[in-house]
Design an enzyme around this catalytic site. Structure first.
Site, PDB file in Angstrom:
ATOM      1  CB  SER A  35      -3.767  -7.874  -3.403  1.00  7.54           C
ATOM      2  OG  SER A  35      -3.508  -6.521  -2.863  1.00  7.54           O
ATOM      3  CG  HIS A  66       0.882  -5.552  -2.320  1.00  6.09           C
ATOM      4  ND1 HIS A  66       1.127  -5.283  -3.648  1.00  6.09           N
ATOM      5  CD2 HIS A  66      -0.186  -5.585  -1.892  1.00  6.09           C
ATOM      6  CE1 HIS A  66      -0.079  -4.830  -4.098  1.00  6.09           C
ATOM      7  NE2 HIS A  66      -0.934  -5.175  -2.962  1.00  6.09           N
ATOM      8  CG  HIS A  88      -1.921   0.191  -2.337  1.00  6.90           C
ATOM      9  ND1 HIS A  88      -1.129  -0.757  -1.939  1.00  6.90           N
ATOM     10  CD2 HIS A  88      -2.748  -0.576  -3.322  1.00  6.90           C
ATOM     11  CE1 HIS A  88      -1.307  -1.848  -2.437  1.00  6.90           C
ATOM     12  NE2 HIS A  88      -2.176  -1.735  -3.288  1.00  6.90           N
ATOM     13  CE1 TYR A  90      -3.472   0.203   1.404  1.00 10.07           C
ATOM     14  CE2 TYR A  90      -4.769   0.101  -0.249  1.00 10.07           C
ATOM     15  CZ  TYR A  90      -3.858  -0.485   0.418  1.00 10.07           C
ATOM     16  OH  TYR A  90      -3.458  -1.581   0.241  1.00 10.07           O
ATOM     17  CD  GLU A  91       1.077   0.619   1.217  1.00 14.46           C
ATOM     18  OE1 GLU A  91       2.046   0.252   1.570  1.00 14.46           O
ATOM     19  OE2 GLU A  91       0.933   0.326  -0.057  1.00 14.46           O
ATOM     20  CB  ALA A 118      -7.058  -8.044  -5.805  1.00 19.39           C
ATOM     21  CG  MET A 219      -8.745  -0.013  -2.226  1.00 15.87           C
ATOM     22  SD  MET A 219      -8.373  -0.688  -0.495  1.00 15.87           S
ATOM     23  CE  MET A 219     -10.069  -1.124  -0.178  1.00 15.87           C
ATOM     24  CB  SER A 220      -4.235  -0.551  -7.074  1.00 14.60           C
ATOM     25  OG  SER A 220      -4.638  -1.663  -7.802  1.00 14.60           O
ATOM     26  CG  ASN A 243     -13.977  -9.030  -2.368  1.00 10.01           C
ATOM     27  OD1 ASN A 243     -12.924  -8.736  -2.989  1.00 10.01           O
ATOM     28  ND2 ASN A 243     -14.915  -7.994  -2.062  1.00 10.01           N
ATOM     29  CG  HIS A 257      -5.788  -7.885   2.707  1.00 18.87           C
ATOM     30  ND1 HIS A 257      -5.755  -7.226   1.683  1.00 18.87           N
ATOM     31  CD2 HIS A 257      -4.466  -8.023   3.277  1.00 18.87           C
ATOM     32  CE1 HIS A 257      -4.702  -7.477   1.023  1.00 18.87           C
ATOM     33  NE2 HIS A 257      -3.848  -7.880   1.982  1.00 18.87           N
TER      34      HIS A 257
END
Ligand code: HPA
Length: 282
Positions: A35, A66, A88, A90-91, A118, A219-220, A243, A257
């Site tokens: 990201s 992306h 990902h 979550y998609e 990220a 998340m990846s 962050n 995001h």
């Protein structure tokens, strides 16, 4: 949304054949951009560009920040295949589907992958904009069952029970440390916790991750690491801390995001310099 739990050898071959038909390069190194980091692909010289939708079975991302294409060309004298944007879990994809790109890289002869992402900084000494070398991972999605290797094992690729003791190649990590030092780039190092998302973690979840030794959360990446190690590909993992994970919230605190993408952009020049330096010595 697709829902295929497993990817077949025929699907991998079909995707690899489609890539071969669109480039004469024979990539040695795979580079996956997380990201906010897709600008790094601009450094590739004389690129062949292949949109993901031209490759059968390739998972496409719907997430802002992306892009969806392969950029294949040379960087620092090495032939690099860049995955500009990733899909990902979550998609809605299965762990096997999101790792098809690494399977294809293996089929194309790639021996080393550099995976970037990220991540939220859990370690209290990290600040947004830091770069963290991944030393190890905690696989929250996989440890309880959603492992990309679930299903029939292809013994021609790798073993049923692949070792993950030194998943993040110690030699590549040493090379990254040396390179960062010579460039004056501060490099953090730590454990990456992989969570499913897409909701960000609660403060209680983050305190839990902190307690069990996570330095960063995202998340990846981890499914790709597992599939790469299964196939004997060497892995270098790099997180950009976008962050600060909020373990003890005040009323105004939140994560967005947009913040992740903004910090990612700030890191790109430093990350590009680091990756160039590493490639030069590979
Ligand atoms: N949590 C999970 N994934 C992330 C974060 C985070 O704080 N930042 C960037 N990716």
């Amino acid at each position: 949304m697709m829902n295929n739990e497993t990817i077949t050898p025929e699907q991998i071959q079909a995707a690899a054949t489609a890539v071969r038909q669109k480039t004469n390069y024979q990539p040695q190194i795979g580079l996956v951009l997380g990201s906010g980091l897709s600008g790094l692909a601009d450094a590739i010289e004389n690129p062949d560009i292949i949109p993901y939708h031209d490759i059968p079975h390739w998972p496409t991302s719907t997430v802002p920040g992306h892009s969806g294409r392969l950029v294949i060309g040379s960087l620092e004298g090495k032939t690099v295949l860049v995955q500009q944007g990733r899909a990902h879990y979550y998609e809605g994809y299965s762990p096997a589907q999101i790792t098809l790109p690494v399977r294809v890289m293996h089929a194309l002869g790639v021996k080393t992958v550099i995976l970037t992402n990220a991540a939220g900084g859990i370690n209290r000494s990290f600040t947004p904009g830091d770069i963290m070398l991944i030393s190890d991972h905690l696989n929250f999605v996989g440890i309880a069952g959603h492992n990309p290797l679930r299903g029939p094992n292809d013994d021609s690729i790798g073993p049923r029970f692949p070792d993950m003791t030194l998943a993040y190649d110690p030699e590549l990590r040493q090379l990254a440390r040396k390179t960062a030092e010579s460039l004056g780039i501060t490099l953090q190092e730590g454990v990456y916790a992989y969570v499913a998302g897409p909701s960000f973690e609660t403060p209680a979840e983050l305190r839990f991750l902190h307690t069990i030794g996570a330095d960063a959360v995202g998340m990846s990446t981890v499914p790709s690491v597992i599939v790469a190690r299964h196939a004997g590909i060497r892995v270098l993992g790099i997180s950009t801390i976008t962050n600060k994970a909020i373990l003890h919230p005040t009323p105004e605190d939140m994560v967005t995001h947009e913040e992740v993408l903004e910090t990612g952009k700030i890191v790109v020049p430093r990350l590009t310099a680091l990756i160039r330096g590493i490639l030069r010595q590979l």
